[in-house]
Design a protein around this motif. Structure first.
Motif, PDB file in Angstrom:
ATOM      1  N   ILE A   1     -26.973 -48.852 110.139  1.00 20.65           N
ATOM      2  CA  ILE A   1     -27.964 -49.210 109.126  1.00 20.65           C
ATOM      3  C   ILE A   1     -27.330 -49.452 107.757  1.00 20.65           C
ATOM      4  CG2 ILE A   1     -29.799 -47.967 110.348  1.00 20.65           C
ATOM      5  CD1 ILE A   1     -29.555 -45.744 108.195  1.00 20.65           C
TER       6      ILE A   1
ATOM      7  N   GLY B   1     -29.733 -53.009 111.959  1.00 24.07           N
ATOM      8  CA  GLY B   1     -30.246 -51.686 112.236  1.00 24.07           C
ATOM      9  C   GLY B   1     -31.758 -51.603 112.153  1.00 24.07           C
TER      10      GLY B   1
ATOM     11  N   ALA C   1     -30.632 -53.248 107.565  1.00 26.45           N
ATOM     12  CA  ALA C   1     -31.620 -52.633 108.452  1.00 26.45           C
ATOM     13  C   ALA C   1     -33.019 -52.969 107.963  1.00 26.45           C
ATOM     14  CB  ALA C   1     -31.436 -51.116 108.498  1.00 26.45           C
TER      15      ALA C   1
END
Length: 264
Positions: A12, A71, A52
């Motif tokens: 992420i 992510g 993300a």
């Protein structure tokens, strides 16, 4: 740190810097611009450089096919603007559900200083313990919000981010103080990566100047929603934000390279 948590934090982020785009506002605000056609927006922002995206569990099936290998974070509490008190965030999911829908991390919103702080503090402490049993990182969204609370005061925000670390979070999101110098106090209050919220939309220049100021003050990135997903060109504004976070670009360079430099 647990190897699973480390591995998932890398999914992420990029090199310890974070560009997360929260899109859980469908619960809070309803089907607003940028969230009706969620798939197109997710595709645009991940192509633009987001590390993300973050949503509630129910739309995971709409996110995965369009996130371009980036992510995914599942948010675990929420409230609405038409309810009795939007600070009263209630649980909307669990660690197990987040794992089942393919989450790389979970997030939780806490309003430090509000009347709901005690319950939210207990819930965040329990969440970090349970998530870490599964090697799942926790992003704590800790704001200074409540009656007579200055939501941009550096001392209030420093307390909020330190609380997140004390309760076991891995990354903490909070408001920006408005200037790099005062935000340094917030970042110095914790050893966690600190990312800033975007808040309501401003001009492109205001958005990028805010990101630049936060990074100069020690931030590790942003968790920025409406300023990105409600933009007329979500991919372009994501590219500009990414340039500041991941390449340390100045405001003018970031705007120009993203094709946004002509805006006043």
């Amino acid at each position: 740190m647990d190897v699973g948590i480390t591995a998932r934090l890398e999914r992420i982020s990029t090199g310890g810097r974070y560009l997360v785009v929260p899109m859980d506002h469908g619960i809070t605000l309803g089907p607003v611009k940028g969230l009706v056609d969620l798939e197109t927006t997710v595709d645009a922002i991940t192509r633009g450089g987001a590390d993300a995206v973050l949503t509630q569990k129910g739309v995971a099936r709409r996110v995965h096919p369009k996130k371009n290998g980036k992510g995914y974070i599942v948010h675990l509490n929420g409230s609405t603007v038409i309810g009795p008190d939007s600070n009263d965030k209630r649980l909307t999911g669990s660690v197990e559900e987040a794992l089942r829908v393919g989450a790389d991390a979970v997030s939780f919103h806490m309003n430090v200083g509000s009347e709901f702080e005690p319950d939210q503090m207990t819930q965040l402490g329990e969440l970090t313990e349970k998530a870490h049993r599964f090697g799942l990182p926790v992003l704590a969204m800790n704001y200074a919000r409540g009656q007579d609370i200055d939501s941009q005061d550096a001392e209030n925000l420093a307390h909020a981010v330190r609380l997140a670390e004390e309760l076991g979070a891995d990354v903490v999101k909070t408001s920006y103080t408005g200037e790099a110098e005062t935000f340094e106090r917030v970042c110095e209050a914790t050893r966690l990566p600190v990312v800033i919220a975007g808040g309501s939309r401003g001009t492109d220049r205001q958005t990028i100047e805010m990101v630049r100021g936060a990074m100069d003050g020690g931030a590790a990135g942003v968790s920025m929603g409406r300023s990105i997903f409600q933009h007329d060109d979500p991919e372009a504004i994501t590219r500009a934000v990414s340039a500041v976070i991941h390449r340390d670009a100045d405001t003018e360079t970031a705007l120009h390279e993203a094709g946004l430099g002509l805006e006043a």
